[in-house]
Design a protein around this motif. Structure first.
Motif, mmCIF file in Angstrom:
data_model
loop_
_atom_site.group_PDB
_atom_site.id
_atom_site.type_symbol
_atom_site.label_atom_id
_atom_site.label_comp_id
_atom_site.label_asym_id
_atom_site.label_seq_id
_atom_site.Cartn_x
_atom_site.Cartn_y
_atom_site.Cartn_z
ATOM 1 N N ASP A 195 5.607 24.316 -36.107
ATOM 2 C CA ASP A 195 7.059 24.083 -36.184
ATOM 3 C C ASP A 195 7.568 23.445 -34.882
ATOM 4 O O ASP A 195 7.192 23.894 -33.797
ATOM 5 C CB ASP A 195 7.746 25.446 -36.397
ATOM 6 C CG ASP A 195 9.185 25.308 -36.836
ATOM 7 O OD1 ASP A 195 9.944 24.544 -36.202
ATOM 8 O OD2 ASP A 195 9.571 25.976 -37.820
ATOM 9 N N ALA B 47 4.333 36.443 -35.158
ATOM 10 C CA ALA B 47 5.306 35.590 -35.857
ATOM 11 C C ALA B 47 6.672 35.667 -35.165
ATOM 12 O O ALA B 47 7.659 35.158 -35.693
ATOM 13 C CB ALA B 47 5.421 35.994 -37.318
ATOM 14 N N CYS C 182 -0.500 23.035 -38.422
ATOM 15 C CA CYS C 182 0.855 22.475 -38.398
ATOM 16 C C CYS C 182 1.751 23.459 -37.639
ATOM 17 O O CYS C 182 1.758 24.649 -37.958
ATOM 18 C CB CYS C 182 1.386 22.297 -39.818
ATOM 19 S SG CYS C 182 0.336 21.257 -40.824
ATOM 20 N N HIS D 200 7.770 28.123 -29.891
ATOM 21 C CA HIS D 200 7.425 28.214 -28.465
ATOM 22 C C HIS D 200 5.987 27.746 -28.220
ATOM 23 O O HIS D 200 5.627 27.418 -27.101
ATOM 24 C CB HIS D 200 7.561 29.654 -27.979
ATOM 25 C CG HIS D 200 8.978 30.144 -27.943
ATOM 26 N ND1 HIS D 200 9.667 30.516 -29.065
ATOM 27 C CD2 HIS D 200 9.834 30.298 -26.905
ATOM 28 C CE1 HIS D 200 10.881 30.895 -28.726
ATOM 29 N NE2 HIS D 200 11.019 30.768 -27.432
ATOM 30 N N TYR E 190 -0.144 33.283 -25.152
ATOM 31 C CA TYR E 190 0.924 33.216 -26.157
ATOM 32 C C TYR E 190 0.252 32.927 -27.491
ATOM 33 O O TYR E 190 -0.690 32.126 -27.554
ATOM 34 C CB TYR E 190 1.947 32.122 -25.826
ATOM 35 C CG TYR E 190 3.155 32.201 -26.739
ATOM 36 C CD1 TYR E 190 4.168 33.116 -26.501
ATOM 37 C CD2 TYR E 190 3.235 31.406 -27.881
ATOM 38 C CE1 TYR E 190 5.247 33.235 -27.360
ATOM 39 C CE2 TYR E 190 4.315 31.511 -28.743
ATOM 40 C CZ TYR E 190 5.323 32.421 -28.478
ATOM 41 O OH TYR E 190 6.387 32.543 -29.336
ATOM 42 N N THR F 157 1.379 33.176 -35.289
ATOM 43 C CA THR F 157 0.779 33.364 -36.607
ATOM 44 C C THR F 157 0.845 32.045 -37.378
ATOM 45 O O THR F 157 1.910 31.414 -37.419
ATOM 46 C CB THR F 157 1.541 34.457 -37.366
ATOM 47 O OG1 THR F 157 1.529 35.639 -36.581
ATOM 48 C CG2 THR F 157 0.932 34.732 -38.718
ATOM 49 N N ASN G 63 -0.785 29.975 -41.036
ATOM 50 C CA ASN G 63 -1.695 29.884 -42.190
ATOM 51 C C ASN G 63 -1.882 28.440 -42.638
ATOM 52 O O ASN G 63 -2.374 28.198 -43.728
ATOM 53 C CB ASN G 63 -1.227 30.773 -43.357
ATOM 54 C CG ASN G 63 0.075 30.321 -43.956
ATOM 55 O OD1 ASN G 63 0.757 29.470 -43.382
ATOM 56 N ND2 ASN G 63 0.443 30.891 -45.087
ATOM 57 N N SER G 64 -1.516 27.502 -41.762
ATOM 58 C CA SER G 64 -1.643 26.080 -42.117
ATOM 59 C C SER G 64 -3.010 25.517 -41.750
ATOM 60 O O SER G 64 -3.206 24.295 -41.828
ATOM 61 C CB SER G 64 -0.543 25.273 -41.427
ATOM 62 O OG SER G 64 -0.564 25.502 -40.033
HETATM 63 C C1 LIG Z 1 1.737 34.429 -42.648
HETATM 64 C C2 LIG Z 1 2.496 33.461 -41.769
HETATM 65 C C3 LIG Z 1 2.033 32.162 -41.608
HETATM 66 C C4 LIG Z 1 2.711 31.254 -40.785
HETATM 67 N N1 LIG Z 1 2.215 29.991 -40.633
HETATM 68 C C5 LIG Z 1 2.829 29.129 -39.790
HETATM 69 C C6 LIG Z 1 2.271 27.839 -39.543
HETATM 70 O O1 LIG Z 1 1.219 27.475 -40.060
HETATM 71 N N2 LIG Z 1 2.944 27.015 -38.694
HETATM 72 C C7 LIG Z 1 4.109 27.397 -38.066
HETATM 73 O O2 LIG Z 1 4.664 26.607 -37.306
HETATM 74 N N3 LIG Z 1 4.641 28.609 -38.276
HETATM 75 C C8 LIG Z 1 4.027 29.491 -39.095
HETATM 76 N N4 LIG Z 1 4.551 30.739 -39.274
HETATM 77 C C9 LIG Z 1 5.757 31.098 -38.530
HETATM 78 C C10 LIG Z 1 5.414 31.360 -37.055
HETATM 79 O O3 LIG Z 1 4.453 32.417 -36.960
HETATM 80 C C11 LIG Z 1 6.643 31.741 -36.197
HETATM 81 O O4 LIG Z 1 7.329 32.780 -36.808
HETATM 82 C C12 LIG Z 1 7.621 30.627 -35.992
HETATM 83 O O5 LIG Z 1 6.991 29.402 -35.786
HETATM 84 C C13 LIG Z 1 8.450 30.908 -34.740
HETATM 85 O O6 LIG Z 1 7.663 30.587 -33.625
HETATM 86 P P1 LIG Z 1 8.006 31.084 -32.144
HETATM 87 O O7 LIG Z 1 8.192 32.550 -32.276
HETATM 88 O O8 LIG Z 1 6.803 30.715 -31.311
HETATM 89 O O9 LIG Z 1 9.225 30.376 -31.710
HETATM 90 C C14 LIG Z 1 3.883 31.664 -40.094
HETATM 91 C C15 LIG Z 1 4.337 32.986 -40.240
HETATM 92 C C16 LIG Z 1 3.660 33.877 -41.060
HETATM 93 C C17 LIG Z 1 4.153 35.287 -41.176
#
Ligand SMILES: Cc1cc2nc3c(=O)[nH]c(=O)nc-3n(C[C@H](O)[C@H](O)[C@H](O)COP(=O)(O)O)c2cc1C
Length: 167
Positions: A57, A89, A55, A61, A35, A38, A40-41
């Motif tokens: 969210d 993402a 970091c 998942h 799994y 994406t 960028n943190s």
């Molecule tokens: C360029 C980019 C950077 C992202 N960076 C983060 C991040 O650093 N941390 C995070 O939790 N989600 C980040 N996201 C969002 C996650 O990729 C994801 O869409 C969201 O957490 C939903 O997660 P899930 O599909 O696993 O439930 C980013 C999305 C994009 C397009």
């Protein structure tokens, strides 16, 4: 007259001025199944010991998987891998979709899936986690890294970009 409150939209707009690379954080979700998310943190934290942070969210998942597995990979995307960033993402991840996009994994001895053909593949072990608002900060001790030639994918003002040639 009072100033308008600084909102989460203002926050996102301000932070989007900071250009970053794009990574996919990968972890095992079931035996032989990966799994990815994406992210960028990514931040470099310490040289002694070798620490990075990401970091994640609280609703992602990925979060329960990292908490459970305690090992993960950070894969730095190449400029031609925007479709990988868009794919990881979202949560609907299947071997069929990955085959169409040309996504391939290599598995480490510690059963961490690593994305093939990325410019850096950094293996981490979780050493601490901190709840920070609607995200959890994972502190990862870097175990090893593999590097490949190539140019990075960038993210700036909510859009994907590529490096301009050096002046
Ligand atoms: C360029 C980019 C950077 C992202 N960076 C983060 C991040 O650093 N941390 C995070 O939790 N989600 C980040 N996201 C969002 C996650 O990729 C994801 O869409 C969201 O957490 C939903 O997660 P899930 O599909 O696993 O439930 C980013 C999305 C994009 C397009």
């Amino acid at each position: 007259m009072t100033a308008a409150p600084f909102t989460s939209t203002d926050f996102r707009h301000a932070l989007s001025q900071f250009a970053t690379g794009v990574t996919v954080v990968t972890v095992e979700r079931a035996p032989g199944q990966a799994y990815g998310m994406t992210a960028n943190s990514l931040t470099s934290v310490s040289l002694e010991p070798l620490l990075v942070l990401i970091c994640v969210d609280q609703r992602s998942h990925l979060l329960p998987l990292i908490k459970q597995k305690r090992v993960f990979a950070i894969n730095v995307l190449k400029e031609n891998q925007q479709a990988f960033s868009v794919y990881f993402a979202q949560a609907d991840q299947t071997p069929e979709a990955e085959a169409k996009l040309g996504i391939q994994y290599r598995w480490t001895q510690a059963r961490v899936p690593v994305l093939s053909d990325t410019i850096a593949q950094i293996l981490c072990r979780v050493v601490a986690s901190y709840i920070a608002g609607d995200h959890t900060i994972f502190l990862g001790e870097v175990q090893s890294a593999e590097l490949s030639p190539g140019e990075p994918l960038l993210f700036f003002r909510s859009h994907y970009r590529q490096l301009a040639p050096p002046r």
